[in-house]
Design a protein around this motif. Structure first.
Motif, PDB file in Angstrom:
ATOM      1  N   ASP A 260      -5.769  -8.220  -1.698  1.00 51.81           N
ATOM      2  CA  ASP A 260      -5.487  -6.787  -1.602  1.00 51.81           C
ATOM      3  C   ASP A 260      -5.861  -6.303  -0.203  1.00 51.81           C
ATOM      4  O   ASP A 260      -7.034  -6.356   0.191  1.00 51.81           O
ATOM      5  N   VAL A 261      -4.880  -5.823   0.549  1.00 46.30           N
ATOM      6  CA  VAL A 261      -5.158  -5.371   1.916  1.00 46.30           C
ATOM      7  C   VAL A 261      -5.177  -3.855   2.039  1.00 46.30           C
ATOM      8  O   VAL A 261      -5.268  -3.333   3.158  1.00 46.30           O
ATOM      9  N   ALA A 262      -5.125  -3.137   0.932  1.00 44.64           N
ATOM     10  CA  ALA A 262      -5.157  -1.673   1.005  1.00 44.64           C
ATOM     11  C   ALA A 262      -6.440  -1.230   1.712  1.00 44.64           C
ATOM     12  O   ALA A 262      -7.544  -1.586   1.306  1.00 44.64           O
ATOM     13  N   GLY A 263      -6.284  -0.487   2.796  1.00 48.60           N
ATOM     14  CA  GLY A 263      -7.431   0.001   3.545  1.00 48.60           C
ATOM     15  C   GLY A 263      -8.016  -0.988   4.533  1.00 48.60           C
ATOM     16  O   GLY A 263      -8.948  -0.645   5.274  1.00 48.60           O
ATOM     17  N   ARG A 265      -8.433  -3.114   7.865  1.00 44.73           N
ATOM     18  CA  ARG A 265      -8.086  -2.938   9.276  1.00 44.73           C
ATOM     19  C   ARG A 265      -7.675  -4.298   9.846  1.00 44.73           C
ATOM     20  O   ARG A 265      -8.467  -5.237   9.848  1.00 44.73           O
ATOM     21  N   THR A 293       1.407  -3.745   6.701  1.00 43.61           N
ATOM     22  CA  THR A 293       1.323  -2.294   6.881  1.00 43.61           C
ATOM     23  C   THR A 293       1.852  -1.575   5.648  1.00 43.61           C
ATOM     24  O   THR A 293       1.236  -0.619   5.146  1.00 43.61           O
ATOM     25  N   GLU A 294       2.984  -2.041   5.143  1.00 45.97           N
ATOM     26  CA  GLU A 294       3.583  -1.423   3.953  1.00 45.97           C
ATOM     27  C   GLU A 294       2.704  -1.594   2.723  1.00 45.97           C
ATOM     28  O   GLU A 294       2.781  -0.796   1.779  1.00 45.97           O
ATOM     29  N   ALA A 295       1.842  -2.627   2.730  1.00 45.93           N
ATOM     30  CA  ALA A 295       0.940  -2.864   1.604  1.00 45.93           C
ATOM     31  C   ALA A 295      -0.349  -2.066   1.709  1.00 45.93           C
ATOM     32  O   ALA A 295      -1.238  -2.204   0.857  1.00 45.93           O
ATOM     33  N   GLY A 296      -0.485  -1.256   2.765  1.00 41.67           N
ATOM     34  CA  GLY A 296      -1.641  -0.372   2.857  1.00 41.67           C
ATOM     35  C   GLY A 296      -2.649  -0.729   3.918  1.00 41.67           C
ATOM     36  O   GLY A 296      -3.688  -0.057   4.042  1.00 41.67           O
ATOM     37  N   ALA A 297      -2.386  -1.755   4.697  1.00 38.34           N
ATOM     38  CA  ALA A 297      -3.305  -2.117   5.770  1.00 38.34           C
ATOM     39  C   ALA A 297      -3.109  -1.191   6.971  1.00 38.34           C
ATOM     40  O   ALA A 297      -2.019  -0.670   7.194  1.00 38.34           O
ATOM     41  N   THR A 298      -4.176  -0.990   7.704  1.00 40.52           N
ATOM     42  CA  THR A 298      -4.107  -0.247   8.957  1.00 40.52           C
ATOM     43  C   THR A 298      -4.057  -1.247  10.104  1.00 40.52           C
ATOM     44  O   THR A 298      -4.954  -2.078  10.242  1.00 40.52           O
ATOM     45  N   ALA A 481      -2.689 -11.838   0.149  1.00 37.36           N
ATOM     46  CA  ALA A 481      -1.841 -10.646   0.027  1.00 37.36           C
ATOM     47  C   ALA A 481      -0.509 -10.863   0.726  1.00 37.36           C
ATOM     48  O   ALA A 481       0.562 -10.560   0.168  1.00 37.36           O
TER      49      ALA A 481
END
Length: 505
Positions: A260-263, A265, A293-298, A481
């Motif tokens: 899970d890469v949401a959030g 960096r 990026t689309e999966a929520g990573a910055t 992810a």
């Protein structure tokens, strides 16, 4: 395909689940691998030694433990291949060199001990560039390994044997070693997952040393989860290795299952990409970053200026350590012994010179000469000393980058697999294959290469994840992810053409 051959299609985790459910046996799975090795490895050259009898005996023992509901580990009974740089009782360890031809060690490397303890049948020893010196597995004294995607191309190196074996599904799991990229670069060129753990996270005891401050063993697999499961088996503190980290293995399996890469960096390393990188390699990398990026990573860009000098520093530090480590091959204690022609009563020095001349290949001799020169009186500070200062700067740049990002990403290798012989006459061009992987070895940080798709030439491309020291679990989380996102995009895994050949049961 016959029923037993279908077992070779399973990943390590899938095979472990099938064994746990009683749907197959380790003996059947091991035979399936041995059948594929017999059918395909005459072309690929990924194995230097196959131990069918030993592997089947270990598989039978694994089946007994499974029957008694007492497996030694989650991977008990899953076959594995081991790079021929790791000492193995009962099997030759040649390091891909004539100077060790036929040598059978009296002890196991700690990694091998842990594989046996966990119940993994060892299929045999895989091919490598001599003493792990090379980026193509063309420098083996016993012949090259070929890439399953195109047998006219190299699988990368030095661990091309392990990578090719996994890509062609001759083995679900393999062990490699990584001194400047020798797990990750072959991973990129063969479409496999390759992991260099944190330096000291996996014991080096019993691994034939090339450059002691850089060498690190790690997993070669088809999936991120398989790599994590294998990492968990081989990792951890070893009192026999003075550089071993006295700390538990990071929670890599948990991270690989999470993905899970949401959030998260993610730092794109400015110096590892762009000019000099093949267009298809750069395109697949940029697509991977977009998916994250689309999966929520910055995603942020980070700069590591000293990385521009990492390749030069590495090719002073590494040959210096090579010069020291390979001094032990002196024809006096073990391995090859050659007597000089025309000398009736040769001295020890003459025998040593004749043996090293006959036993070492051109690339090994080149690096010994470079290292000896760099360490020589009057040049030590100018070369080796300066390289160590650059190494400190590389570590400092990593530290600053990890203040801005949780993990870093880059292409793993600048090109896809190159043709056999293409770079053999140009050592500098060969060395440039490791430009993106070397910084991790200089700083000791962990790195992982994940298949990111195919370039315009139809050959696989790798994306590299880098994490801080002892934060190996971050690699597995981010890579798992991206792996899931890519599989959803592709509709299934990428398969090497020769890996789909039919093998009769």
């Amino acid at each position: 395909m016959g029923g037993t051959t279908d077992l070779a299609e399973l990943t390590g985790a899938e095979l472990a689940d099938a064994l746990a459910a009683g749907e197959t046996t380790s003996v059947e799975a091991t035979r399936a691998c041995l059948d594929r090795i017999e059918a395909l490895d005459g072309t690929l050259g990924s194995f230097l030694h196959v131990d069918a009898e030993g592997a089947l005996a270990a598989a039978a023992e694994a089946d007994e433990r499974r029957s008694a509901a007492s497996p030694a580990s989650p991977l008990d009974g899953v076959p594995v291949a081991v790079k021929d740089l790791l000492c193995t009782v009962g099997q030759p360890t040649t390091a891909g060199s004539r100077i060790l031809e036929g040598w059978v060690p009296p002890y196991d490397a700690t990694v091998v001990t842990r594989l046996r303890r966990a119940g993994l049948p060892i299929l045999g020893k895989t091919n490598l560039d001599e003493f792990a010196m090379g980026s193509s597995t063309e420098h083996s004294a016993y012949g090259p390994t070929r890439n399953p995607w195109d047998t006219e191309r190299t699988p990368g190196g030095s661990g091309g044997g392990s990578a090719a074996a996994v890509a062609a599904r001759l083995a679900p799991l393999a062990i490699g070693t990584d001194t400047g990229g020798s797990i990750r670069q072959p991973g990129a060129l063969t479409g496999t997952v390759g992991v260099k753990p944190t330096y000291g996270g996996v014991s080096r005891y019993g691994i034939v040393a090339m450059a002691s401050s850089l060498d690190q063993a790690g997993p070669v697999t088809r999936t991120v989860l398989d790599a994590a499961l294998l990492h968990e088996v081989i990792g951890g503190h070893d009192p026999l290795d003075s550089t071993s980290i006295d700390a538990p293995v990071p929670p890599v399996v948990e991270a690989a299952r999470r993905g899970d890469v949401a959030g998260l960096r993610i730092g794109v390393v400015k110096e590892l990409g762009g000019e000099g990188f093949q267009s298809g390699v750069q395109a697949r990398f940029e697509e991977s970053v977009q998916l994250l990026t689309e999966a929520g990573a910055t995603v942020v860009e980070v700069s590591c200026p000293s990385f521009a000098h990492a390749l030069a520093a590495y090719y002073l530090v590494m040959p210096s350590e090579v010069s020291s480590n390979l001094a032990r091959f002196d024809a006096m204690r073990y391995g090859l012994r050659v007597f000089p022609e025309g000398v009736d009563d040769p001295s020890a020095e003459q025998v040593m010179a004749a043996t090293r001349d006959a036993g070492f290949g051109d690339e090994v001799k080149r690096r010994i000469i470079l290292g000896t020169y760099a360490l020589s009186s009057g040049y030590y500070d100018a070369y080796y000393g300066s390289a160590q200062k650059v190494r400190a700067l590389v570590a400092r740049d990593f530290g600053r980058a990890f203040e801005q990002a949780d993990v870093l990403v880059s292409p793993t290798a600048p090109t896809t697999a190159f043709r056999m012989g293409e770079k053999l006459d140009d050592p500098l061009a060969m060395y440039l294959q490791d430009v993106a992987t070397i910084p991790a070895n200089l700083a000791g940080v962990p790195g992982l290469s994940l298949p990111a798709g195919l370039a315009e030439d139809g050959l696989p491309v790798g994306v590299q994840f880098l994490a801080p020291l002892q934060a190996d679990d971050r690699l597995y989380n981010a890579a798992a992810a991206l792996e899931r996102l890519l599989l959803e995009k592709w509709g299934g895994p990428l398969l090497a053409p020769s890996a789909t050949e039919e093998v009769s049961a």
